[in-house]
Design an enzyme around this catalytic site. Structure first.
Site, PDB file in Angstrom:
ATOM      1  N   SER A 138       0.210   2.460  -5.466  1.00  0.00           N
ATOM      2  CA  SER A 138       0.321   3.605  -4.575  1.00  0.00           C
ATOM      3  C   SER A 138       0.277   3.471  -3.222  1.00  0.00           C
ATOM      4  CB  SER A 138      -0.312   5.035  -5.371  1.00  0.00           C
ATOM      5  OG  SER A 138       0.539   6.085  -4.963  1.00  0.00           O
ATOM      6  N   ASP A 187       5.842  -5.819   6.066  1.00  0.00           N
ATOM      7  CA  ASP A 187       7.250  -5.854   6.520  1.00  0.00           C
ATOM      8  C   ASP A 187       6.972  -5.718   8.260  1.00  0.00           C
ATOM      9  OD1 ASP A 187       7.915  -5.502   3.878  1.00  0.00           O
ATOM     10  OD2 ASP A 187       8.574  -3.338   4.304  1.00  0.00           O
ATOM     11  N   LYS A 222       4.103   1.296  -7.986  1.00  0.00           N
ATOM     12  CA  LYS A 222       4.279   2.675  -8.055  1.00  0.00           C
ATOM     13  C   LYS A 222       4.904   3.013  -6.589  1.00  0.00           C
ATOM     14  CE  LYS A 222       2.161   7.048  -8.826  1.00  0.00           C
ATOM     15  NZ  LYS A 222       2.556   7.630  -7.503  1.00  0.00           N
TER      16      LYS A 222
END
Length: 570
Positions: A299, A310, A324
């Site tokens: 999460s 990224d 998740k």
């Protein structure tokens, strides 16, 4: 005449309003057929409960049936939406709050006796004079020692509304008479940054166990403390962190990203896309950074590691995370119960949704995913990890990353099972090692409590024959001595003993440095920072071709993904 005319006009207005309302309602129902269906289904549920109440052969608790029905409906939506009964709301929310009302102790159970392990600074227990290794014999005149009371029930007995009172009967040392304490429950800090210390040269280590309301402020405190010690490079350990509040993760990420960098975006059917960017005010925008994750990082932990990955801001080291990517919010019901309802998915800056696939009504298969990954060998070999080419995305630097379930680390570190034997598993799974730690700490309390810091205590413990004392203790509990297996597991057992005994006297300040001193994942993080190859593009240029990295196209195709663990965002 005028009165009659006014009366007629009033009647006409009423009739016109009714007709307009009728046709408007008819039009609205035509445009929104689900409204009729929803009302029909609501009536069906109420009608069924009423029929049961009036006609069932035995008296039934309609309230219980209603609770069960709501819980079942919500659980059918997705693996993370859930219903929280009013009686459980406070306990469910407590773990992620910055504090809770209690007495401020950490305790353990030894042979059915509750032993105080540590006193939380500033809490009611410290003010009342409780001490480590006090034994709690009674609570509010009820005997709790020897009553087979579990730790969860004991916790509920000790916690309660702020300013309420609780009476404890304490046995201290070898004293036969109980010492009576009356404590007034108050706010007890609930920490989520378990450790922060200088680990090597200019490198600082921060362990974050969850993303609670107070996590960001705790994190800033840890950063400031480490900078005062000369730390300029950071390792953030999110292993075993199940997640929590998304906002806390976003604030932490902001400390490391330059202005205008995307952190995360969320989108749902009823919630339009919302993008979140860094504001350029972070205190560590240029600091070397490595993030540690594993299969139990979920999460909000994945939001953090996904944003760092990224944006090519640092390396991610460890094993594939949970997967998740669903965002939940809390919705209050009229009886003070709550719905934890999934309202959106979150996406990493490259556009990845890292939520694993799920099918409605197949929660059992969903929960077995972590076991399937284990059996498939994913925790032990990078060759077992297959990526899906159709879910390929690009970082800002052009590196390939993949969606479909979990954050893939830039450097894979397998689980180390070389020291795990059946003997080690026995003493861990039966709790024998932890019982011995508590017993040893209790018997030697006066001696061990005199050390001024954890390093001194650690050096002392290394000189003691603890593993052999443990073997005698385990044998007395029915676990046969296995010298060959003990030798294989010796380093692992001794590390556990030293770390947990030290924790009883110096809390996490001494626990993590001892427990992690030979941790392969952490050591790899230290290595890449020292070599100056913590930036993804630099690491890819210098890495050993034999190293198990997930950047290679040899590991792309298929798709085994990770198991999520409950955690919510609001």
């Amino acid at each position: 005449m005028n009165k009659n005319r006014r009366f007629i006009w009033v009647i006409l207005l009423i009739v016109t309003s009714l007709l307009l309302g009728f046709y408007a309602g008819k039009y609205f129902r035509i445009k929104n057929p689900q409204l009729k269906i929803l009302r029909s289904e609501q009536n069906k549920i109420n009608e069924t409960l009423e029929i049961i109440s009036n006609n069932y052969v035995d008296t039934v608790d309609i309230s219980y049936l209603s609770e069960s029905a709501v819980g079942k409906i919500i659980s059918e939506l997705d693996p993370h939406s859930s219903y929280i009964p009013a009686s459980e709301v406070e306990a469910a929310n407590e773990d992620l709050e910055s504090s809770f009302s209690g007495i401020g102790i950490q305790f353990n159970m030894q042979t059915d006796t509750i032993i105080v392990i540590s006193i939380i600074s500033g809490g009611p227990a410290e003010k009342a004079g409780l001490m480590p290794f006090d034994r709690i014999m009674t609570v509010n005149d009820s005997v709790v020692a020897g009553q087979n009371i579990g730790s969860t029930k004991m916790m509920r007995m000790l916690r309660g509304p702020k300013n309420s009172k609780v009476r404890l009967g304490i046995q201290r040392g070898n004293g036969k008479d109980l010492i009576d304490f009356e404590l007034v429950r108050g706010d007890v800090p609930n920490y989520s940054v378990d450790a922060s210390y200088k680990i090597s040269d200019n490198i600082g280590y921060i362990k974050v166990t969850k993303f609670a309301r107070s996590t960001y402020s705790e994190f800033l405190t840890a950063i400031a403390k480490l900078k005062e010690e000369g730390v300029k490079e950071f390792i953030i350990d999110l292993r075993d962190n199940p997640g929590g509040y998304m906002e806390s993760a976003i604030y932490m990420i902001n400390e490391f990203l330059s202005k205008g960098s995307m952190i995360v975006y969320t989108q749902g059917r009823a919630y339009s896309r919302t993008d979140t960017y860094s504001n350029g005010k972070g205190a560590c925008q240029d600091a070397p950074l490595v993030v540690l994750i594993n299969e139990l990082s979920g999460s909000a932990s994945e939001i953090f590691s996904g944003a760092i990955q990224d944006n090519d801001r640092g390396l991610i080291i460890g094993r594939r995370s949970y997967g998740k990517g669903l965002v939940q919010t809390k919705l209050d019901l009229s009886d003070h119960s709550e719905l934890l309802l999934t309202i959106a998915r979150y996406y990493t800056p490259s556009g990845r949704c890292i939520q694993k696939d799920y099918e409605l009504g197949k929660s059992e298969e969903y929960s077995q995913d972590i076991h399937n990954r284990l059996m498939h060998g994913e925790f032990y070999s990078v060759d077992s990890i297959k990526m899906n080419d159709s879910l390929e995305f690009k970082t800002i630097g052009g590196r390939s990353v993949y969606g479909g379930g979990g954050i893939m680390p830039d450097i894979f570190i397998p689980r180390d099972t070389s020291c795990i034997t059946s003997y080690f598993s026995n003493i861990i799974n039966t709790g024998i090692l932890f019982q011995f730690v508590l017993n040893y700490s209790d018997k030697n309390h006066d001696k061990l409590d005199k050390f001024s810091n954890y390093k001194e205590l650690y050096e002392y413990l290394k000189q003691q024959p603890l593993i052999y004392e443990l073997a005698d203790f385990a044998a007395s509990k029915g676990i046969k001595k296995r010298p060959t297996l003990m030798e294989i597991s010796k380093n692992l057992i001794e590390t556990q003993l030293h770390a947990y005994i030290t924790r009883n006297f110096f809390d996490n300040e001494g626990f993590y440095p001892i427990l992690l001193h030979d941790d392969a994942t952490l050591n790899k993080a230290i290595d890449v920072i020292k070599k100056g190859i913590w930036k993804p593009e630099i690491y890819n240029q210098h890495r050993d071709t034999k190293e198990q990295s997930l950047s290679s196209s040899a590991y792309r195709s298929g798709g085994i993904i990770s198991k999520p663990l409950y955690a919510y965002h609001d």
